[in-house]
Design a protein around this motif. Structure first.
Motif, short mmCIF file in Angstrom:
data_model
loop_
_atom_site.label_atom_id
_atom_site.label_comp_id
_atom_site.label_asym_id
_atom_site.label_seq_id
_atom_site.Cartn_x
_atom_site.Cartn_y
_atom_site.Cartn_z
N ALA A 177 7.79 2.98 -2.61
CA ALA A 177 7.15 2.90 -3.92
C ALA A 177 7.32 4.19 -4.70
CB ALA A 177 5.68 2.55 -3.75
N PRO A 178 8.57 4.55 -5.02
CA PRO A 178 8.78 5.80 -5.76
C PRO A 178 8.22 5.71 -7.17
CG PRO A 178 10.82 4.56 -5.61
CD PRO A 178 9.81 3.84 -4.76
N GLY A 179 7.80 6.86 -7.69
CA GLY A 179 7.29 6.92 -9.05
C GLY A 179 5.80 6.67 -9.15
N LEU A 180 5.18 6.30 -8.06
CA LEU A 180 3.73 6.09 -8.07
C LEU A 180 3.04 7.32 -7.50
CD1 LEU A 180 3.58 2.39 -6.84
CD2 LEU A 180 3.41 3.23 -9.17
N GLN A 181 1.74 7.38 -7.68
CA GLN A 181 0.93 8.43 -7.08
C GLN A 181 -0.02 7.77 -6.10
OE1 GLN A 181 -0.97 10.51 -10.27
NE2 GLN A 181 0.95 11.07 -11.24
N LYS A 182 -0.57 8.56 -5.19
CA LYS A 182 -1.46 7.96 -4.20
C LYS A 182 -2.67 7.31 -4.84
CE LYS A 182 -3.98 12.07 -2.69
NZ LYS A 182 -4.27 12.92 -1.55
N SER A 183 -3.08 7.81 -6.01
CA SER A 183 -4.22 7.21 -6.71
C SER A 183 -3.90 5.83 -7.30
CB SER A 183 -4.70 8.15 -7.81
OG SER A 183 -3.66 8.38 -8.74
N ASP A 184 -2.62 5.46 -7.35
CA ASP A 184 -2.22 4.15 -7.88
C ASP A 184 -2.40 3.04 -6.85
OD1 ASP A 184 -1.45 5.26 -10.33
OD2 ASP A 184 0.57 5.71 -9.58
N PHE A 185 -2.64 3.38 -5.59
CA PHE A 185 -2.72 2.39 -4.52
C PHE A 185 -4.15 2.05 -4.15
CE2 PHE A 185 1.31 4.56 -3.75
CZ PHE A 185 2.17 3.48 -3.62
N THR A 186 -4.35 0.83 -3.72
CA THR A 186 -5.58 0.44 -3.03
C THR A 186 -5.15 -0.28 -1.76
OG1 THR A 186 -5.75 -1.65 -4.24
CG2 THR A 186 -7.00 0.20 -5.10
N ILE A 187 -5.83 0.04 -0.68
CA ILE A 187 -5.56 -0.59 0.61
C ILE A 187 -6.89 -1.13 1.11
CG2 ILE A 187 -4.70 -0.26 2.96
CD1 ILE A 187 -3.17 2.22 1.87
N ASN A 188 -6.93 -2.42 1.35
CA ASN A 188 -8.16 -3.07 1.81
C ASN A 188 -7.91 -3.79 3.12
OD1 ASN A 188 -9.90 -2.45 -0.42
ND2 ASN A 188 -8.70 -3.91 -1.62
N LEU A 189 -8.92 -3.79 3.97
CA LEU A 189 -8.88 -4.52 5.23
C LEU A 189 -10.03 -5.52 5.22
CD1 LEU A 189 -7.56 -4.83 8.03
CD2 LEU A 189 -9.22 -3.16 8.87
N ASP A 190 -9.70 -6.80 5.29
CA ASP A 190 -10.70 -7.87 5.34
C ASP A 190 -10.40 -8.71 6.56
OD1 ASP A 190 -12.65 -9.74 4.80
OD2 ASP A 190 -11.49 -10.76 3.24
N GLN A 191 -11.29 -8.61 7.55
CA GLN A 191 -11.06 -9.23 8.86
C GLN A 191 -9.78 -8.63 9.43
OE1 GLN A 191 -13.41 -11.25 10.17
NE2 GLN A 191 -14.59 -11.02 8.31
N ASN A 192 -8.75 -9.42 9.64
CA ASN A 192 -7.49 -8.91 10.18
C ASN A 192 -6.38 -8.93 9.13
OD1 ASN A 192 -7.22 -11.70 10.08
ND2 ASN A 192 -5.89 -11.77 11.86
N ARG A 193 -6.75 -8.97 7.85
CA ARG A 193 -5.76 -9.01 6.77
C ARG A 193 -5.77 -7.69 6.01
NH1 ARG A 193 -3.78 -13.97 5.30
NH2 ARG A 193 -3.75 -13.38 3.11
N LEU A 194 -4.63 -6.99 6.06
CA LEU A 194 -4.47 -5.71 5.37
C LEU A 194 -3.74 -5.98 4.06
CD1 LEU A 194 -4.67 -2.53 5.78
CD2 LEU A 194 -2.24 -2.70 6.31
N THR A 195 -4.35 -5.60 2.94
CA THR A 195 -3.76 -5.82 1.63
C THR A 195 -3.46 -4.48 0.99
OG1 THR A 195 -4.96 -7.89 1.34
CG2 THR A 195 -4.08 -6.87 -0.65
N ILE A 196 -2.21 -4.32 0.56
CA ILE A 196 -1.75 -3.12 -0.13
C ILE A 196 -1.47 -3.54 -1.57
CG2 ILE A 196 0.01 -1.32 -0.21
CD1 ILE A 196 0.65 -2.22 2.76
N ALA A 197 -2.09 -2.86 -2.51
CA ALA A 197 -1.89 -3.21 -3.92
C ALA A 197 -1.69 -1.95 -4.74
CB ALA A 197 -3.10 -4.00 -4.44
N SER A 198 -1.05 -2.12 -5.89
CA SER A 198 -0.87 -1.01 -6.81
C SER A 198 -0.83 -1.55 -8.23
CB SER A 198 0.42 -0.26 -6.52
OG SER A 198 0.61 0.77 -7.46
N LYS A 199 -1.38 -0.76 -9.12
CA LYS A 199 -1.32 -1.09 -10.55
C LYS A 199 -1.19 0.23 -11.30
CE LYS A 199 -3.53 -3.66 -14.20
NZ LYS A 199 -4.66 -4.50 -14.59
#
Length: 144
Positions: free
Chosen positions: A55-77
């Protein structure tokens, strides 16, 4: 007679149709990454899994990582700043789209120890294995 059959964006000789699995051919000729979300690598070693997200061009603040039960979701906006919104462009091609990727984690992951870092355009998510899931050396069991 050898006809060409269009399959996806590639043409294969007609004799392949009944002879070779088309999904296998697509897998060989189509990239795994199709441009709608960043490509990922999943690496396993003795003690953990690691997900690397390109994910070049993004900053770490652009990401959200959530864990719900056994599902890991990586998102960016990526949001535009106010200065950019008020400027008048004669041509504008820079676009930042949001993405979301979800992974179902195996029960062997120690979810309390998951960590993430972002360096040089790569988001690294470390998924440590539970102690009982780590590889153990082979041993001989005595018969009593």
């Amino acid at each position: 007679m050898n006809t060409l059959v269009k399959n996806g964006n590639h043409q294969y000789p007609g004799f392949f149709n009944g002879f070779v699995n088309k999904s296998l051919m697509n897998e060989l000729f189509e990239p795994a990454y199709n441009g709608t979300a960043p490509a990922v690598n999943v690496v396993e070693n003795e003690n953990s899994f690691r997900i690397d997200v390109a994910a070049p061009g993004l900053q770490k603040s652009d990401f959200t990582i959530n864990l719900d039960q056994n599902r890991l979701t990586i998102a960016s906006k990526k949001e535009q700043s106010e200065e950019e919104k008020n400027e008048k462009y004669t041509r504008r091609e820079f676009r930042y789209a949001s993405f979301q990727r979800t992974f179902t984690l195996p029960a062997t992951i120690d979810s309390e120890q998951i960590s993430a870092t972002y360096t040089d355009g790569i988001l690294h998510i470390e998924l440590p294995k539970r102690e009982e899931a780590k590889a153990r050396p082979n041993r001989t069991i005595e018969i009593g």
